[in-house]
Design a protein around this motif. Structure first.
Motif, PDB file in Angstrom:
ATOM      1  N   LYS A  14       1.010  -0.974   0.030  1.00 13.64           N
ATOM      2  CA  LYS A  14       0.082  -0.031  -0.022  1.00 13.64           C
ATOM      3  C   LYS A  14       0.827   1.055  -0.112  1.00 13.64           C
ATOM      4  O   LYS A  14       2.041   1.257   0.439  1.00 13.64           O
ATOM      5  CB  LYS A  14      -0.984   0.121   1.253  1.00 13.64           C
ATOM      6  CG  LYS A  14      -0.332  -0.238   2.738  1.00 13.64           C
ATOM      7  CD  LYS A  14       0.173   1.332   3.243  1.00 13.64           C
ATOM      8  CE  LYS A  14       0.750   1.092   4.508  1.00 13.64           C
ATOM      9  NZ  LYS A  14       1.421   2.360   4.924  1.00 13.64           N
ATOM     10  N   ILE A  15       0.258   2.299  -0.488  1.00 17.64           N
ATOM     11  CA  ILE A  15       0.846   3.836  -0.469  1.00 17.64           C
ATOM     12  C   ILE A  15      -0.074   4.700   0.117  1.00 17.64           C
ATOM     13  O   ILE A  15      -1.300   4.503   0.194  1.00 17.64           O
ATOM     14  CB  ILE A  15       1.032   4.239  -1.841  1.00 17.64           C
ATOM     15  CG1 ILE A  15       1.918   3.198  -2.712  1.00 17.64           C
ATOM     16  CG2 ILE A  15       1.872   5.601  -1.855  1.00 17.64           C
ATOM     17  CD1 ILE A  15       2.011   3.921  -4.183  1.00 17.64           C
ATOM     18  N   GLU A  16       0.282   5.322   1.461  1.00 20.56           N
ATOM     19  CA  GLU A  16      -0.343   5.962   2.154  1.00 20.56           C
ATOM     20  C   GLU A  16       0.116   7.620   2.058  1.00 20.56           C
ATOM     21  O   GLU A  16       1.222   7.890   2.084  1.00 20.56           O
ATOM     22  CB  GLU A  16      -0.190   5.684   3.619  1.00 20.56           C
ATOM     23  CG  GLU A  16      -1.575   6.220   4.600  1.00 20.56           C
ATOM     24  CD  GLU A  16      -1.593   5.732   5.907  1.00 20.56           C
ATOM     25  OE1 GLU A  16      -2.527   5.944   6.636  1.00 20.56           O
ATOM     26  OE2 GLU A  16      -0.650   4.779   6.236  1.00 20.56           O
ATOM     27  N   VAL A  17      -0.787   8.516   2.151  1.00 18.90           N
ATOM     28  CA  VAL A  17      -0.285   9.779   2.135  1.00 18.90           C
ATOM     29  C   VAL A  17      -1.319  10.566   3.429  1.00 18.90           C
ATOM     30  O   VAL A  17      -2.349  10.241   3.818  1.00 18.90           O
ATOM     31  CB  VAL A  17      -0.873  10.510   0.920  1.00 18.90           C
ATOM     32  CG1 VAL A  17      -2.562  10.577   0.638  1.00 18.90           C
ATOM     33  CG2 VAL A  17      -0.425  12.182   0.731  1.00 18.90           C
ATOM     34  N   ILE A  18      -0.455  11.503   3.860  1.00 17.42           N
ATOM     35  CA  ILE A  18      -1.022  12.047   4.989  1.00 17.42           C
ATOM     36  C   ILE A  18      -0.972  13.901   4.842  1.00 17.42           C
ATOM     37  O   ILE A  18       0.449  14.113   4.214  1.00 17.42           O
ATOM     38  CB  ILE A  18      -0.498  11.759   6.594  1.00 17.42           C
ATOM     39  CG1 ILE A  18      -1.639  12.161   7.572  1.00 17.42           C
ATOM     40  CG2 ILE A  18       0.901  12.039   6.563  1.00 17.42           C
ATOM     41  CD1 ILE A  18      -0.897  11.717   9.022  1.00 17.42           C
ATOM     42  N   LEU A  19      -1.624  14.726   5.319  1.00 17.42           N
ATOM     43  CA  LEU A  19      -1.499  16.067   5.324  1.00 17.42           C
ATOM     44  C   LEU A  19      -1.442  16.345   6.653  1.00 17.42           C
ATOM     45  O   LEU A  19      -2.705  16.242   7.299  1.00 17.42           O
ATOM     46  CB  LEU A  19      -2.630  16.644   4.326  1.00 17.42           C
ATOM     47  CG  LEU A  19      -2.635  18.063   4.331  1.00 17.42           C
ATOM     48  CD1 LEU A  19      -1.352  18.742   3.505  1.00 17.42           C
ATOM     49  CD2 LEU A  19      -3.831  18.929   4.001  1.00 17.42           C
ATOM     50  N   LEU A  20      -0.489  16.960   7.313  1.00 18.65           N
ATOM     51  CA  LEU A  20      -0.242  17.501   8.535  1.00 18.65           C
ATOM     52  C   LEU A  20      -0.169  18.825   8.597  1.00 18.65           C
ATOM     53  O   LEU A  20       0.620  19.544   7.702  1.00 18.65           O
ATOM     54  CB  LEU A  20       0.833  16.764   9.256  1.00 18.65           C
ATOM     55  CG  LEU A  20       0.728  15.249   9.708  1.00 18.65           C
ATOM     56  CD1 LEU A  20       2.051  14.882  10.229  1.00 18.65           C
ATOM     57  CD2 LEU A  20      -0.594  14.826  10.262  1.00 18.65           C
ATOM     58  N   ARG A  31      -5.149   5.991   1.392  1.00 17.25           N
ATOM     59  CA  ARG A  31      -4.481   4.497   1.079  1.00 17.25           C
ATOM     60  C   ARG A  31      -4.922   3.942  -0.161  1.00 17.25           C
ATOM     61  O   ARG A  31      -6.037   3.911  -0.413  1.00 17.25           O
ATOM     62  CB  ARG A  31      -4.421   3.679   2.163  1.00 17.25           C
ATOM     63  CG  ARG A  31      -3.750   3.617   3.371  1.00 17.25           C
ATOM     64  CD  ARG A  31      -3.661   2.536   4.352  1.00 17.25           C
ATOM     65  NE  ARG A  31      -2.930   2.379   5.440  1.00 17.25           N
ATOM     66  CZ  ARG A  31      -2.742   1.575   6.538  1.00 17.25           C
ATOM     67  NH1 ARG A  31      -3.260   0.488   6.248  1.00 17.25           N
ATOM     68  NH2 ARG A  31      -2.056   1.865   7.397  1.00 17.25           N
ATOM     69  N   VAL A  32      -3.840   3.727  -1.075  1.00 17.15           N
ATOM     70  CA  VAL A  32      -4.210   2.928  -2.292  1.00 17.15           C
ATOM     71  C   VAL A  32      -2.998   1.531  -2.467  1.00 17.15           C
ATOM     72  O   VAL A  32      -2.263   1.592  -1.699  1.00 17.15           O
ATOM     73  CB  VAL A  32      -3.932   3.907  -3.673  1.00 17.15           C
ATOM     74  CG1 VAL A  32      -4.843   4.731  -3.323  1.00 17.15           C
ATOM     75  CG2 VAL A  32      -2.530   4.425  -3.621  1.00 17.15           C
ATOM     76  N   PRO A  33      -3.476   0.753  -3.196  1.00 19.21           N
ATOM     77  CA  PRO A  33      -2.795  -0.256  -3.372  1.00 19.21           C
ATOM     78  C   PRO A  33      -1.409  -0.005  -4.151  1.00 19.21           C
ATOM     79  O   PRO A  33      -1.318   0.922  -4.970  1.00 19.21           O
ATOM     80  CB  PRO A  33      -3.368  -1.342  -4.372  1.00 19.21           C
ATOM     81  CG  PRO A  33      -4.949  -1.046  -3.902  1.00 19.21           C
ATOM     82  CD  PRO A  33      -4.952   0.673  -3.823  1.00 19.21           C
TER      83      PRO A  33
END
Length: 302
Positions: A14-20, A31-33
């Motif tokens: 999986k690839i995960e992104v976050i905005l902080l 999250r996307v595969p």
């Protein structure tokens, strides 16, 4: 100057992104595969996630940090040592910087754990943080004043592929490692290593959580294996203390959920640390599975 930071955790599945934002508030996560064995597809997925995070922020050109299951060679600028093998040999940092139109910070995912926990987690306030992952594998990262330490070879913190100290040759030879050597810390101290220890002792293959539950209920074999695991962890971490002497050791990954670690490990370390004194705090990662993606965001200090 934006108050936002974008983090990307690139995993094998999986690839995960976050905005902080500056105050550690999470504003967007997705999250996307991971596109398997597809380097261009992996770049496309990351660029798309960054675009979505920027849409959520209502801003462009937000600083981006990325944690990968490998490291960047200083000699070539290409990815090496990645278990997502389609990344190896690729100029990923250069390619993503071009695609995103800005400099991109990229480091090992264990370094992201260390940075996350040093910034606003269990290691906050400690100048030198050693963060170990006791999961499917056994890696570690180092943060100094909140910044990752990679070293000239890009392998600082690669504690998992050193041999477990003070172990018999016979026991070491029973633990082959995928890296081609025998008796690595990873083969004993990862969650996979714990499962293997129980299987070798009983012939039964259980999950780490099941072994922990049996130990808590008093099953003799599980108690013995968990006790042995904690003692082995003391030996493995004492070698880190003898060389690095970090201000705190933060533990993440599935095996870090074993409560016996925090009850017994501090009292065992002094047996192996030179001088027979050890006051190093041993703490569980505050952000758990989120530490990787959060740490990636904090690769760009505010």
């Amino acid at each position: 100057m934006t108050d936002f930071r974008i983090g990307i955790d690139l995993g094998g599945t999986k690839i995960e992104v976050i905005l902080l934002s500056r105050d550690s508030t999470e504003h967007f996560r997705k999250r996307v595969p991971t596109p398997q064995h597809d380097y261009p597809g992996t770049l496309d997925a990351i660029v798309a996630l960054v675009d979505e995070a920027e849409q959520a922020a209502g801003e462009k050109n937000i600083p981006v940090g990325i944690g990968i299951p490998g490291t960047v060679s200083r000699k070539t600028g290409n990815v090496k040592n990645a278990n997502s093998v389609w990344l190896n040999g690729q100029p990923m940092q250069v390619d993503l910087s071009k695609r995103l139109g800005r400099a991109v910070q990229l480091t090992n995912d264990a370094n992201c754990l260390a940075v996350s926990e040093a910034t606003d987690g269990a290691g906050k306030g400690y100048p030198l943080v050693f963060a170990a992952i006791l999961g499917t594998g056994c890696g570690a990262g180092i943060a100094v004043n909140g910044l990752p330490l990679s070293g000239p070879n890009g392998v600082a913190g690669e504690w998992g592929h050193n041999p477990l100290p003070w172990t018999s040759d016979h026991e070491l030879m029973r633990r082959p490692c995928y890296c081609g050597k025998m008796g690595c810390n990873e083969t004993f101290l990862s969650g996979t290593g714990l499962v293997k220890s129980y299987e070798m002792a009983t012939g039964e293959k259980l999950t780490g959580a099941e072994i922990s539950q049996r130990a808590e209920s008093g099953q003799a074999a599980a108690v013995r294996v968990v006790d042995e695991y904690v003692e082995q962890l003391a030996r493995g971490l004492s070698s880190v203390i003898n060389v690095l002497d970090p201000d705190v050791i933060v533990l993440g990954g599935g095996a870090s959920n074993l409560q016996e670690i925090y009850k017994r490990l501090p009292g065992l370390l002094a047996q192996y640390v030179i001088g027979n004194e050890c006051d190093t705090p041993i703490v569980k990662a505050l952000h758990g599975d989120s530490s990787g993606v959060r740490g990636a965001a904090w690769l760009n200090p505010l």
